[in-house]
Motif scaffolding. Sequence first.
Motif, PDB file in Angstrom:
ATOM      1  N   LEU A 103       0.807  -1.218   0.000  1.00 51.16           N
ATOM      2  CA  LEU A 103       0.000   0.000   0.000  1.00 51.16           C
ATOM      3  C   LEU A 103       0.841   1.270   0.000  1.00 51.16           C
ATOM      4  CD1 LEU A 103      -2.517  -1.321   2.661  1.00 51.16           C
ATOM      5  CD2 LEU A 103      -3.081  -0.846   0.273  1.00 51.16           C
ATOM      6  N   ARG A 104       2.117   1.146   0.330  1.00 45.92           N
ATOM      7  CA  ARG A 104       2.986   2.316   0.414  1.00 45.92           C
ATOM      8  C   ARG A 104       4.202   2.125  -0.478  1.00 45.92           C
ATOM      9  NH1 ARG A 104       2.899   3.430   6.947  1.00 45.92           N
ATOM     10  NH2 ARG A 104       0.925   4.567   6.976  1.00 45.92           N
ATOM     11  N   PRO A 105       4.075   2.424  -1.753  1.00 38.94           N
ATOM     12  CA  PRO A 105       5.190   2.202  -2.691  1.00 38.94           C
ATOM     13  C   PRO A 105       6.463   2.910  -2.270  1.00 38.94           C
ATOM     14  CG  PRO A 105       3.156   2.711  -3.869  1.00 38.94           C
ATOM     15  CD  PRO A 105       2.875   2.960  -2.433  1.00 38.94           C
TER      16      PRO A 105
ATOM     17  N   LEU B  74       9.651  -1.844   4.089  1.00 41.20           N
ATOM     18  CA  LEU B  74       8.606  -2.644   4.717  1.00 41.20           C
ATOM     19  C   LEU B  74       8.708  -4.112   4.352  1.00 41.20           C
ATOM     20  CD1 LEU B  74       5.648  -0.145   4.349  1.00 41.20           C
ATOM     21  CD2 LEU B  74       6.563  -1.007   6.507  1.00 41.20           C
ATOM     22  N   MET B  75       9.052  -4.386   3.095  1.00 45.00           N
ATOM     23  CA  MET B  75       9.202  -5.793   2.715  1.00 45.00           C
ATOM     24  C   MET B  75      10.408  -6.431   3.385  1.00 45.00           C
ATOM     25  SD  MET B  75       6.871  -7.275   1.214  1.00 45.00           S
ATOM     26  CE  MET B  75       7.812  -8.754   1.001  1.00 45.00           C
TER      27      MET B  75
ATOM     28  N   LYS C 178       2.039  -2.065  -8.371  1.00 50.22           N
ATOM     29  CA  LYS C 178       2.361  -2.048  -6.944  1.00 50.22           C
ATOM     30  C   LYS C 178       3.224  -3.241  -6.579  1.00 50.22           C
ATOM     31  CE  LYS C 178      -1.573   0.543  -5.159  1.00 50.22           C
ATOM     32  NZ  LYS C 178      -2.587   0.594  -4.115  1.00 50.22           N
ATOM     33  N   GLY C 179       4.104  -3.590  -7.484  1.00 51.10           N
ATOM     34  CA  GLY C 179       4.967  -4.724  -7.227  1.00 51.10           C
ATOM     35  C   GLY C 179       5.876  -4.462  -6.051  1.00 51.10           C
ATOM     36  N   ILE C 180       6.362  -5.522  -5.448  1.00 54.76           N
ATOM     37  CA  ILE C 180       7.174  -5.410  -4.242  1.00 54.76           C
ATOM     38  C   ILE C 180       8.553  -5.948  -4.549  1.00 54.76           C
ATOM     39  CG2 ILE C 180       7.407  -6.200  -1.869  1.00 54.76           C
ATOM     40  CD1 ILE C 180       4.380  -6.406  -1.792  1.00 54.76           C
ATOM     41  N   ALA C 181       9.535  -5.120  -4.430  1.00 55.45           N
ATOM     42  CA  ALA C 181      10.907  -5.535  -4.733  1.00 55.45           C
ATOM     43  C   ALA C 181      11.794  -5.194  -3.556  1.00 55.45           C
ATOM     44  CB  ALA C 181      11.408  -4.825  -5.995  1.00 55.45           C
TER      45      ALA C 181
ATOM     46  N   ASP D  82      -0.023   7.346   8.839  1.00 57.23           N
ATOM     47  CA  ASP D  82       0.816   7.648   7.699  1.00 57.23           C
ATOM     48  C   ASP D  82       2.216   7.982   8.176  1.00 57.23           C
ATOM     49  OD1 ASP D  82      -1.286   7.259   6.050  1.00 57.23           O
ATOM     50  OD2 ASP D  82      -1.900   9.366   6.042  1.00 57.23           O
ATOM     51  N   PRO D  83       3.239   7.624   7.387  1.00 56.14           N
ATOM     52  CA  PRO D  83       4.612   7.860   7.817  1.00 56.14           C
ATOM     53  C   PRO D  83       4.916   9.353   7.881  1.00 56.14           C
ATOM     54  CG  PRO D  83       4.562   7.184   5.526  1.00 56.14           C
ATOM     55  CD  PRO D  83       3.171   7.060   6.019  1.00 56.14           C
ATOM     56  N   ALA D  84       5.678   9.736   8.847  1.00 60.26           N
ATOM     57  CA  ALA D  84       6.063  11.134   8.990  1.00 60.26           C
ATOM     58  C   ALA D  84       7.423  11.344   8.375  1.00 60.26           C
ATOM     59  CB  ALA D  84       6.065  11.531  10.463  1.00 60.26           C
TER      60      ALA D  84
END
Length: 902
Positions: free
Chosen positions: A593-595, A601-602, A628-631, A645-647
């Motif tokens: 959800l947060r590119p 995060l991964m 929105k792929g995750i690498a 939400d991140p600050a």
Amino acid sequence: MAAAANKERARSFPELAAMAHALTISLCFVVDDWHLVAGTCAEAELEQLLSLGCPQIHFLLGSRRPPSFNLARSELPSFVKVESDDLRFRAPEVEQLFRTTYKQPLSSAGVYSLTQRTDGWAAALHLFHVATKSRSTVERRRAAESLDPVPRYAHDYLRRHYFADVPPEVERLLRHTCLLERLTQSRCNALLGVPDSGLLLHEAEQLGIVASDDGGTAFRLPEVVRRYLVSTLGNGESAAPEDIRHRTATLLEQEGAHGAALQILAECGDWDHVRATMERAGRRAFRAGRCGWVTRAPEPLIRDDALFALAKARQLLDDGYPEEARMAATALPQTSAVQPWHEAAALLQQAAAEWTGEPRGSSCGPVGILRAALHGSPGSAARSLTKHNGAEDTLARGVALLIAGDQRGALPFLRRCAEQPDDETPAALWAQLALAVFAEEPQISGGDARSEEIDAVQRRAERLGFSWLSRVARGVLCAQLGNAGGQLAVQSAIENCEQDGDGWGAALIATSAALGRLRTGRPDYSALDALADKFRKLEASALEAWALSARALVAAAQDLPEAVEEALAAEAFARTAEVPGARAVAYAALAQLRPEQSSDLMEAAAETAKTAGLVCRPWTWIAMNPGKGIAPTARPQQPAPLTGDPATPGSGPAPPPSLDVRCFGEFSLRANGVDIDLSRVRPQARTVLRILSLHAGRSVHRDRLAATLWADLDGASALHNLQVSVSSLRRALQPAGLAGDCRLLVRRGEAYALVLDERSRVDLLEFDRAVRDAALARSARDSEAAAAILHRALDLYAGEVLPEDGSAEWLSDTRERYRLRAAEGAATLAGLELALGNAAEAAAAAARSVEIDPWRDESWRTLIGIYRSSGDLAAAERAERRYQGMLKALGVPSDPQHRSGK
């Protein structure tokens, strides 16, 4: 062959060989009932044909027994042997057969009943279809659900065809021993009165009538054949003696198989012999799995006879109803003849109480540890179980580790338990079921292997009388089918469990189904939402954390509205419940959800999973949305707990404030140490806030909120009022000077929740954690630590839960539960302090216990005893008068021995 080779018929074997090797097409010869030509020249000719090794010629033989020549000879081609068990239809396959092939779907109960009665025998299933295809749907389903062990159509087929060629002496052996599920030479000798029946057993094996799983020591008949022979006993068709049932029951009793002996006697309604057998067996008659026969007993007999009542309680516990079992054991008929069975009843009450969490149950045994793991901190619960005295201890530790997400640590314990089969307890079978569902490849490879393992567990559990395990395994087996019929069967199994009050059975079957869909890339968001609700009602926070994280992962993959809020809440909940495996899944959902934070995060998800021991990677099972792929990058960075939400430095919103929620004694809500002003919030909106605070960190469905507060309004009006209340609460909770949506009260699908971060405090959660930690300390025999933790728990209990809400119905159960747990904690603390030599602390704890629960007899006696032993007779007398007043208020006569100080 000559026609296929376009040549004249061969006159010799060399000509036949030359013709075979000249073939340009493949030929398959199908021969059914090959056993009819066994020992004739045809068998020798087949051996010669096979020895040709011609790749164009194939043979398919159907036979009750293998050919007499050696198929494993090197000059013969390779072969595939398909045995009766391979051809047996399992319950999901029976459902699919009638739904897709015969176009006559059956109910879930009908599928199970038909599979059990026919043992999945293809011929019997086809005969049922032929006999019922012209009937109405209702009649057909009624026939499938019938309890008739051998229907007429199967009865006629077996009599005319199956036993037509069986030698008389073999048939006599089978009829005399048909009440036994396992045939051994010693058993057959005893029932037939002959010195050696081994030759007959081996002849029956050669004829394909019986089969052996252990190389020829024990044999078994196909279940449908055995049931047919049992149905003929006593009707003139069987040559077995009239007393064969009692002789067989006596034989089994001598072997210690009391459950099987009682089952045979119950089937013929000989209740006098049933009672006599129970009296001789003693407590052995009430072990797990041995009381399924009691469902045949008349109700007056169960009500009036202590032994039958005790058997009923055991059967209820085996069937997954511990509360009903406890009540049945407690209500044992009080007669003079019942005294010897009080100990057995007390043990059964304790076993049931362990499952229900009643104070009577032990918190130190495997069941207590497992319950603690379900409530939260499963890793700590697993580590507290340092002794492994049996299969149940090993299973409890393995399951607790699995709940924490530590597959790597759990699987060795589960395998060790599964490799120690014990017919006395279902522990090994539960371990086998857990391995079949949760083990990753290559331990269990492919859906078929999984299904076979689960099917084997279900069948063995059914034979041993572990009915709850059998029911759960049956539902789990349906979940492996993966098609529309399987989904219908699973849903039916879940609904049946829920209707019967088996919440845990429904939840476990639903878990298997949700996991199967997740594994195959076909996740069901609504099913995961319902699963989280099931675990919430069962107070299984650790499993609820998994359901919430899986739901968040699906919401992220499908780009659903408010998916971010769901992922944040799932991460916070998993952290609070201390379930690192579920937290890793929540991180993966947030990465989707947060590119801009995807890599970090991964990496956090992978690192958390690795540290936790999670072997599988659930986020790889689901196809994510394009773009929105995750690498992951090469170096992990563990982020701080996520709640909003991140600050970004210098920009973006600040993190949400930490909450301090107090529900004991008086409701209060503070943000960053400052009381939140609720003076402008309407009373009903404040009630919404208190309900959400009661479930802080967890979702509460909007329908439940609306029905609680606006029961007199229609659905649309009630939901409108709820939305207005939520809006006013969000304004009140919005941090001062900040714009935008409130991130303390979020919506998750059709539910609302207060979001907690790692700095937040909730007195209810802290109390739960303290009680759980104290139980773990007690199990580790650390009395000082347990006492210190219980002191902290009682300090948290400042009074009843939310007293400002009076006798509100939505609150009564929760308030009473915490009151009783606090009183029990104080009573436990009194015992610990007394053992540690702290008489004053023990007296204070006992006094606190009776202050919280004035009707607690045990705490009154403890308090009076402490005062007397310490010499404070005045205090003892005052406590005695208050205790006697309590007894009088209850209408209970006083105990003269206790009043005299004895």
